[in-house]
Design a protein around this motif. Structure first.
Motif, PDB file in Angstrom:
ATOM      1  N   VAL A  34       1.203  -1.555   0.117  1.00 24.72           N
ATOM      2  CA  VAL A  34       0.092   0.147   0.159  1.00 24.72           C
ATOM      3  C   VAL A  34       0.395   1.232  -0.341  1.00 24.72           C
ATOM      4  O   VAL A  34       0.542   2.203  -0.562  1.00 24.72           O
ATOM      5  CB  VAL A  34      -0.834   0.160   1.166  1.00 24.72           C
ATOM      6  CG1 VAL A  34      -1.692   1.309   0.784  1.00 24.72           C
ATOM      7  CG2 VAL A  34      -1.911  -0.783   1.257  1.00 24.72           C
ATOM      8  N   MET A  35       1.840   1.363   1.152  1.00 26.11           N
ATOM      9  CA  MET A  35       2.911   2.332   0.928  1.00 26.11           C
ATOM     10  C   MET A  35       3.194   2.228  -0.312  1.00 26.11           C
ATOM     11  O   MET A  35       3.287   3.861  -0.691  1.00 26.11           O
ATOM     12  CB  MET A  35       3.748   1.975   2.181  1.00 26.11           C
ATOM     13  CG  MET A  35       3.169   2.156   3.636  1.00 26.11           C
ATOM     14  SD  MET A  35       2.483   3.830   3.513  1.00 26.11           S
ATOM     15  CE  MET A  35       4.192   4.850   3.443  1.00 26.11           C
ATOM     16  N   ASN A  36       3.794   1.798  -1.568  1.00 27.98           N
ATOM     17  CA  ASN A  36       4.603   1.219  -2.179  1.00 27.98           C
ATOM     18  C   ASN A  36       3.211   2.375  -3.640  1.00 27.98           C
ATOM     19  O   ASN A  36       4.082   3.303  -4.304  1.00 27.98           O
ATOM     20  CB  ASN A  36       4.894   0.469  -2.523  1.00 27.98           C
ATOM     21  CG  ASN A  36       5.837   0.029  -4.129  1.00 27.98           C
ATOM     22  OD1 ASN A  36       6.614   0.974  -4.145  1.00 27.98           O
ATOM     23  ND2 ASN A  36       5.153   0.012  -5.327  1.00 27.98           N
ATOM     24  N   ARG A  37       2.112   1.412  -3.692  1.00 26.13           N
ATOM     25  CA  ARG A  37       1.499   2.692  -3.944  1.00 26.13           C
ATOM     26  C   ARG A  37       1.254   4.602  -3.798  1.00 26.13           C
ATOM     27  O   ARG A  37       1.054   4.655  -4.981  1.00 26.13           O
ATOM     28  CB  ARG A  37      -0.308   1.563  -4.008  1.00 26.13           C
ATOM     29  CG  ARG A  37      -1.330   2.260  -5.013  1.00 26.13           C
ATOM     30  CD  ARG A  37      -2.287   1.091  -4.555  1.00 26.13           C
ATOM     31  NE  ARG A  37      -2.750   1.353  -3.821  1.00 26.13           N
ATOM     32  CZ  ARG A  37      -3.778   2.376  -3.159  1.00 26.13           C
ATOM     33  NH1 ARG A  37      -3.908   3.267  -3.153  1.00 26.13           N
ATOM     34  NH2 ARG A  37      -3.605   1.627  -1.564  1.00 26.13           N
ATOM     35  N   LEU A  38       0.977   4.654  -2.930  1.00 26.04           N
ATOM     36  CA  LEU A  38       0.788   5.575  -2.241  1.00 26.04           C
ATOM     37  C   LEU A  38       2.430   6.278  -2.364  1.00 26.04           C
ATOM     38  O   LEU A  38       1.666   7.613  -3.348  1.00 26.04           O
ATOM     39  CB  LEU A  38       0.590   5.649  -0.601  1.00 26.04           C
ATOM     40  CG  LEU A  38      -1.011   5.353  -0.652  1.00 26.04           C
ATOM     41  CD1 LEU A  38      -1.404   5.079   1.396  1.00 26.04           C
ATOM     42  CD2 LEU A  38      -2.040   5.877  -0.807  1.00 26.04           C
ATOM     43  N   LEU A  39       3.143   5.870  -2.375  1.00 26.14           N
ATOM     44  CA  LEU A  39       4.327   6.830  -2.570  1.00 26.14           C
ATOM     45  C   LEU A  39       4.434   6.852  -4.156  1.00 26.14           C
ATOM     46  O   LEU A  39       4.424   8.485  -5.018  1.00 26.14           O
ATOM     47  CB  LEU A  39       5.356   6.518  -2.057  1.00 26.14           C
ATOM     48  CG  LEU A  39       5.519   6.618  -0.591  1.00 26.14           C
ATOM     49  CD1 LEU A  39       7.179   5.741   0.166  1.00 26.14           C
ATOM     50  CD2 LEU A  39       5.463   7.535   0.387  1.00 26.14           C
ATOM     51  N   LEU A  96      -2.930  12.801   5.994  1.00 26.00           N
ATOM     52  CA  LEU A  96      -1.560  12.234   6.817  1.00 26.00           C
ATOM     53  C   LEU A  96      -0.249  12.156   6.639  1.00 26.00           C
ATOM     54  O   LEU A  96       0.884  12.523   6.751  1.00 26.00           O
ATOM     55  CB  LEU A  96      -1.629  11.465   7.605  1.00 26.00           C
ATOM     56  CG  LEU A  96      -0.700  11.507   9.229  1.00 26.00           C
ATOM     57  CD1 LEU A  96      -0.516  12.531   9.808  1.00 26.00           C
ATOM     58  CD2 LEU A  96      -1.429  10.252  10.256  1.00 26.00           C
ATOM     59  N   LEU A  97      -0.300  10.820   5.297  1.00 26.09           N
ATOM     60  CA  LEU A  97       1.602  11.208   5.111  1.00 26.09           C
ATOM     61  C   LEU A  97       2.003  11.917   3.972  1.00 26.09           C
ATOM     62  O   LEU A  97       3.252  12.366   4.507  1.00 26.09           O
ATOM     63  CB  LEU A  97       0.869  10.063   3.755  1.00 26.09           C
ATOM     64  CG  LEU A  97       2.147   9.342   3.181  1.00 26.09           C
ATOM     65  CD1 LEU A  97       3.036   8.749   3.822  1.00 26.09           C
ATOM     66  CD2 LEU A  97       2.197   7.824   2.433  1.00 26.09           C
ATOM     67  N   TYR A  98       1.277  12.342   3.473  1.00 18.22           N
ATOM     68  CA  TYR A  98       1.855  13.977   2.010  1.00 18.22           C
ATOM     69  C   TYR A  98       1.905  14.769   3.568  1.00 18.22           C
ATOM     70  O   TYR A  98       2.983  15.579   3.006  1.00 18.22           O
ATOM     71  CB  TYR A  98       0.476  14.096   1.698  1.00 18.22           C
ATOM     72  CG  TYR A  98       1.281  15.364   1.010  1.00 18.22           C
ATOM     73  CD1 TYR A  98       1.486  15.679  -0.865  1.00 18.22           C
ATOM     74  CD2 TYR A  98       0.271  16.490   1.162  1.00 18.22           C
ATOM     75  CE1 TYR A  98       1.820  16.476  -1.068  1.00 18.22           C
ATOM     76  CE2 TYR A  98       0.751  17.890   0.529  1.00 18.22           C
ATOM     77  CZ  TYR A  98       1.432  17.673  -0.625  1.00 18.22           C
ATOM     78  OH  TYR A  98       2.281  18.886  -1.370  1.00 18.22           O
ATOM     79  N   ILE A 149       5.116  14.045   5.247  1.00 15.64           N
ATOM     80  CA  ILE A 149       6.826  14.077   4.035  1.00 15.64           C
ATOM     81  C   ILE A 149       6.871  15.422   4.545  1.00 15.64           C
ATOM     82  O   ILE A 149       8.037  15.818   3.874  1.00 15.64           O
ATOM     83  CB  ILE A 149       6.097  13.309   2.575  1.00 15.64           C
ATOM     84  CG1 ILE A 149       6.402  11.342   3.430  1.00 15.64           C
ATOM     85  CG2 ILE A 149       7.359  13.940   1.521  1.00 15.64           C
ATOM     86  CD1 ILE A 149       6.331  11.276   2.610  1.00 15.64           C
ATOM     87  N   MET A 150       5.985  16.680   3.553  1.00 15.84           N
ATOM     88  CA  MET A 150       6.428  17.918   3.550  1.00 15.84           C
ATOM     89  C   MET A 150       6.838  18.230   4.276  1.00 15.84           C
ATOM     90  O   MET A 150       7.776  19.764   4.153  1.00 15.84           O
ATOM     91  CB  MET A 150       5.492  18.161   2.539  1.00 15.84           C
ATOM     92  CG  MET A 150       4.359  17.962   1.070  1.00 15.84           C
ATOM     93  SD  MET A 150       5.046  17.902   0.233  1.00 15.84           S
ATOM     94  CE  MET A 150       5.719  19.585  -0.693  1.00 15.84           C
ATOM     95  N   SER A 151       6.475  18.031   5.769  1.00 14.19           N
ATOM     96  CA  SER A 151       6.969  18.654   6.686  1.00 14.19           C
ATOM     97  C   SER A 151       8.675  18.346   6.828  1.00 14.19           C
ATOM     98  O   SER A 151       9.384  18.973   6.971  1.00 14.19           O
ATOM     99  CB  SER A 151       6.052  18.272   7.714  1.00 14.19           C
ATOM    100  OG  SER A 151       5.099  19.017   8.041  1.00 14.19           O
ATOM    101  N   ALA A 152       9.062  17.450   6.293  1.00 18.81           N
ATOM    102  CA  ALA A 152      10.357  16.309   7.020  1.00 18.81           C
ATOM    103  C   ALA A 152      11.054  16.988   6.123  1.00 18.81           C
ATOM    104  O   ALA A 152      12.375  17.729   6.185  1.00 18.81           O
ATOM    105  CB  ALA A 152      10.021  15.046   6.773  1.00 18.81           C
ATOM    106  N   LEU A 153      10.462  17.679   4.291  1.00 17.04           N
ATOM    107  CA  LEU A 153      11.420  18.127   4.035  1.00 17.04           C
ATOM    108  C   LEU A 153      11.030  19.225   3.488  1.00 17.04           C
ATOM    109  O   LEU A 153      12.712  20.035   3.246  1.00 17.04           O
ATOM    110  CB  LEU A 153      10.726  17.973   1.778  1.00 17.04           C
ATOM    111  CG  LEU A 153      10.612  16.192   1.978  1.00 17.04           C
ATOM    112  CD1 LEU A 153       9.787  16.115   0.153  1.00 17.04           C
ATOM    113  CD2 LEU A 153      11.662  15.633   1.441  1.00 17.04           C
TER     114      LEU A 153
END
Length: 97
Positions: A17-22, A88-90, A93-97
């Motif tokens: 699922v993570m592969n699909r989302l990313l 949430l994932l987005y 990731i955006m916060s980390a980058l």
């Protein structure tokens, strides 16, 4: 330019699922693995911008993995992601980058 994200999780179904989302976003290249050994191999071969640690990684393994990854690339960002929706994932990731 694509951002390469390495996801490390222990559950193969969640990893799929993570592969699909990313990889659903053209600006991201997701690489998803289930073992620390795979993660280290990918990390050495790819220009990884961000590492996501998924569920199932115990504290001892997490510390060892962080130490090994940071020894290879000290400035890499490593964050935990234990689930939630794609929004949430987005955001993570955006916060980390």
């Amino acid at each position: 330019m694509q951002t390469t994200i390495l996801y490390i999780g222990r559950d193969p179904e969640i990893t799929i699922v993570m592969n699909r989302l990313l990889n659903a976003r053209p600006e991201w290249k997701g690489i998803c693995v289930c073992t620390d050994e795979e993660a280290i191999l990918v990390f050495k071969k790819e220009a990884v911008d961000l590492v996501l640690l998924g569920n199932g990684i115990n504290q001892e393994c997490e510390q060892a993995l962080r130490s090994e990854l940071e020894a290879i690339k000290p400035d890499v960002k490593i964050i935990q992601h234990y689930g939630g929706g794609s929004g949430l994932l987005y955001g993570e990731i955006m916060s980390a980058l």
